[in-house]
Design an enzyme around this catalytic site. Sequence first.
Site, PDB file in Angstrom:
ATOM      1  CG  ASN A  72      -1.816   1.143   1.361  1.00 28.49           C
ATOM      2  OD1 ASN A  72      -1.400   2.267   1.114  1.00 28.49           O
ATOM      3  ND2 ASN A  72      -3.049   0.910   1.754  1.00 28.49           N
TER       4      ASN A  72
ATOM      5  CG  HIS B  74       0.723   6.384   4.817  1.00 26.27           C
ATOM      6  ND1 HIS B  74      -0.217   7.373   5.068  1.00 26.27           N
ATOM      7  CD2 HIS B  74       0.188   5.234   5.271  1.00 26.27           C
ATOM      8  CE1 HIS B  74      -1.250   6.833   5.673  1.00 26.27           C
ATOM      9  NE2 HIS B  74      -1.041   5.534   5.813  1.00 26.27           N
TER      10      HIS B  74
ATOM     11  CG  HIS C   7      -8.201   4.215   1.258  1.00 29.42           C
ATOM     12  ND1 HIS C   7      -8.334   4.170   2.626  1.00 29.42           N
ATOM     13  CD2 HIS C   7      -9.430   4.522   0.778  1.00 29.42           C
ATOM     14  CE1 HIS C   7      -9.576   4.438   2.955  1.00 29.42           C
ATOM     15  NE2 HIS C   7     -10.266   4.673   1.853  1.00 29.42           N
TER      16      HIS C   7
ATOM     17  NE  ARG D 251      -9.245   8.610   4.447  1.00 27.27           N
ATOM     18  CZ  ARG D 251      -9.528   7.743   5.429  1.00 27.27           C
ATOM     19  NH1 ARG D 251      -8.774   6.687   5.616  1.00 27.27           N
ATOM     20  NH2 ARG D 251     -10.543   7.951   6.227  1.00 27.27           N
TER      21      ARG D 251
ATOM     22  NE  ARG E 218      -7.657  11.609   5.670  1.00 30.57           N
ATOM     23  CZ  ARG E 218      -8.257  10.998   6.690  1.00 30.57           C
ATOM     24  NH1 ARG E 218      -7.596  10.157   7.445  1.00 30.57           N
ATOM     25  NH2 ARG E 218      -9.520  11.253   6.963  1.00 30.57           N
ATOM     26  CG  HIS E 219      -3.579   8.982   1.655  1.00 36.95           C
ATOM     27  ND1 HIS E 219      -4.424   8.270   0.860  1.00 36.95           N
ATOM     28  CD2 HIS E 219      -3.799   8.553   2.934  1.00 36.95           C
ATOM     29  CE1 HIS E 219      -5.121   7.440   1.606  1.00 36.95           C
ATOM     30  NE2 HIS E 219      -4.785   7.588   2.877  1.00 36.95           N
TER      31      HIS E 219
ATOM     32  CD  GLU F 286      -6.946  -0.256   1.239  1.00 38.46           C
ATOM     33  OE1 GLU F 286      -6.278  -1.229   1.607  1.00 38.46           O
ATOM     34  OE2 GLU F 286      -6.891   0.866   1.793  1.00 38.46           O
TER      35      GLU F 286
ATOM     36  CB  THR G 120     -16.876  -1.234  18.572  1.00 41.14           C
ATOM     37  OG1 THR G 120     -16.872  -2.640  18.454  1.00 41.14           O
ATOM     38  CG2 THR G 120     -18.205  -0.736  19.072  1.00 41.14           C
TER      39      THR G 120
ATOM     40  CD  GLU H 116      -7.146  -6.224   3.337  1.00 39.24           C
ATOM     41  OE1 GLU H 116      -7.273  -6.252   2.094  1.00 39.24           O
ATOM     42  OE2 GLU H 116      -6.361  -5.480   3.936  1.00 39.24           O
TER      43      GLU H 116
ATOM     44  CG  HIS I 254      -5.096  -1.442   9.932  1.00 37.77           C
ATOM     45  ND1 HIS I 254      -5.470  -0.420   9.095  1.00 37.77           N
ATOM     46  CD2 HIS I 254      -4.790  -0.877  11.111  1.00 37.77           C
ATOM     47  CE1 HIS I 254      -5.414   0.726   9.750  1.00 37.77           C
ATOM     48  NE2 HIS I 254      -4.995   0.477  10.985  1.00 37.77           N
TER      49      HIS I 254
ATOM     50  N   GLY J 260       1.150  -1.293   4.372  1.00 42.94           N
ATOM     51  CA  GLY J 260       1.551   0.024   3.889  1.00 42.94           C
ATOM     52  C   GLY J 260       2.375   0.839   4.860  1.00 42.94           C
TER      53      GLY J 260
HETATM   54  N1  PXP Z   1      -5.869  -3.132   4.329  1.00 41.69           N
HETATM   55  C1  PXP Z   1      -6.823  -2.178   4.375  1.00 41.69           C
HETATM   56  C2  PXP Z   1      -8.203  -2.536   3.941  1.00 41.69           C
HETATM   57  C3  PXP Z   1      -6.513  -0.875   4.790  1.00 41.69           C
HETATM   58  O1  PXP Z   1      -7.475   0.063   4.799  1.00 41.69           O
HETATM   59  C4  PXP Z   1      -5.191  -0.576   5.161  1.00 41.69           C
HETATM   60  C5  PXP Z   1      -4.830   0.788   5.632  1.00 41.69           C
HETATM   61  O2  PXP Z   1      -5.148   1.742   4.769  1.00 41.69           O
HETATM   62  C6  PXP Z   1      -4.241  -1.595   5.065  1.00 41.69           C
HETATM   63  C7  PXP Z   1      -4.604  -2.866   4.672  1.00 41.69           C
HETATM   64  C8  PXP Z   1      -2.797  -1.351   5.361  1.00 41.69           C
HETATM   65  O3  PXP Z   1      -2.606  -0.951   6.665  1.00 41.69           O
HETATM   66  P1  PXP Z   1      -1.212  -0.360   7.091  1.00 41.69           P
HETATM   67  O4  PXP Z   1      -0.998   0.887   6.294  1.00 41.69           O
HETATM   68  O5  PXP Z   1      -1.383  -0.105   8.543  1.00 41.69           O
HETATM   69  O6  PXP Z   1      -0.182  -1.405   6.785  1.00 41.69           O
END
Ligand code: PXP
Length: 257
Positions: A13, A16, A49, A51, A55-56, A76, A107, A157, A200, A222
């Site tokens: 990902n 960033h 992603h 958004r 923002r990115h 995403e 939550t 996922e 994540h 990411g």
């Molecule tokens: N998978 C999904 C669906 C996400 O939304 C994200 C974060 O944007 C990631 C994976 C990757 O998470 P991280 O950036 O914390 O590795």
Amino acid sequence: MNEDRLRLRLGVNIDHVATIRNARGGRHPDPVRAAHMAVEAGADGITAHLREDRRHITDDDIARLSAEIDRPLNLEMAATEEMLAIALRHAPHAACIVPERREERTTEGGLDVAGGHNHIAPFVARLAEAGIRVSLFIEPEARQVDAAAGLRAPVVELHTGAYCEAALAGDGPRRERELARLRQAAAHAAEAGLEVHAGHGLTFETVGGVAALPAVAELNIGHFLIGEAIFGGLDSAVRRMRAAIDTAQRRAGVSPG
Ligand code: PXP
């Protein structure tokens, strides 16, 4: 176990990279260049992603990634008409529906498929009709898995955030509990015929536990990789992650090597 499952796919990902670029405006650092580098280093796919607030990643980034990257693109996106139109325009290999607004999430942070069934269903159907492989980003809970299967999404996922937070807090018992939840949800999803992805918050240290789960076919990572790239370069970060995944799979006996 089929061959696809034997070698876990790594989706990188690159959001960033765009976060840093956008801190100053302009074009540097370019997330598309990062995507090329990640592919060179062994990424099996690129995840981005788009958004709602941009923002990115920007619309132009998605257009360039679609045009230039010769590995599967996983977009995403929130379940909105605007994002659906963009996905249909670019027809990425996959679209992962993620929550963006508070009311769409559980939550802990995954998409509330069980509670938001009526809202999400048409997005799954329209993406699938366009030949886009739909995945739903959910908490590792049986009821969310069942709801995803009910919508005929081919992929879920699993949100690894709670597992990674427990690891970060140094809370061993909670980490084990969260990993057990992931294991159970992954097995349950695989039994229901779903392909299982996870992601994540994964790091070199936490990736092994998830990579060792036999039902998991793909990891999306990411933030940690882009952070590590500051210290050792993106190429090295991706290669080390790939090696950590392969080692965990080998030790767990879920890889051919
Ligand atoms: N998978 C999904 C669906 C996400 O939304 C994200 C974060 O944007 C990631 C994976 C990757 O998470 P991280 O950036 O914390 O590795």
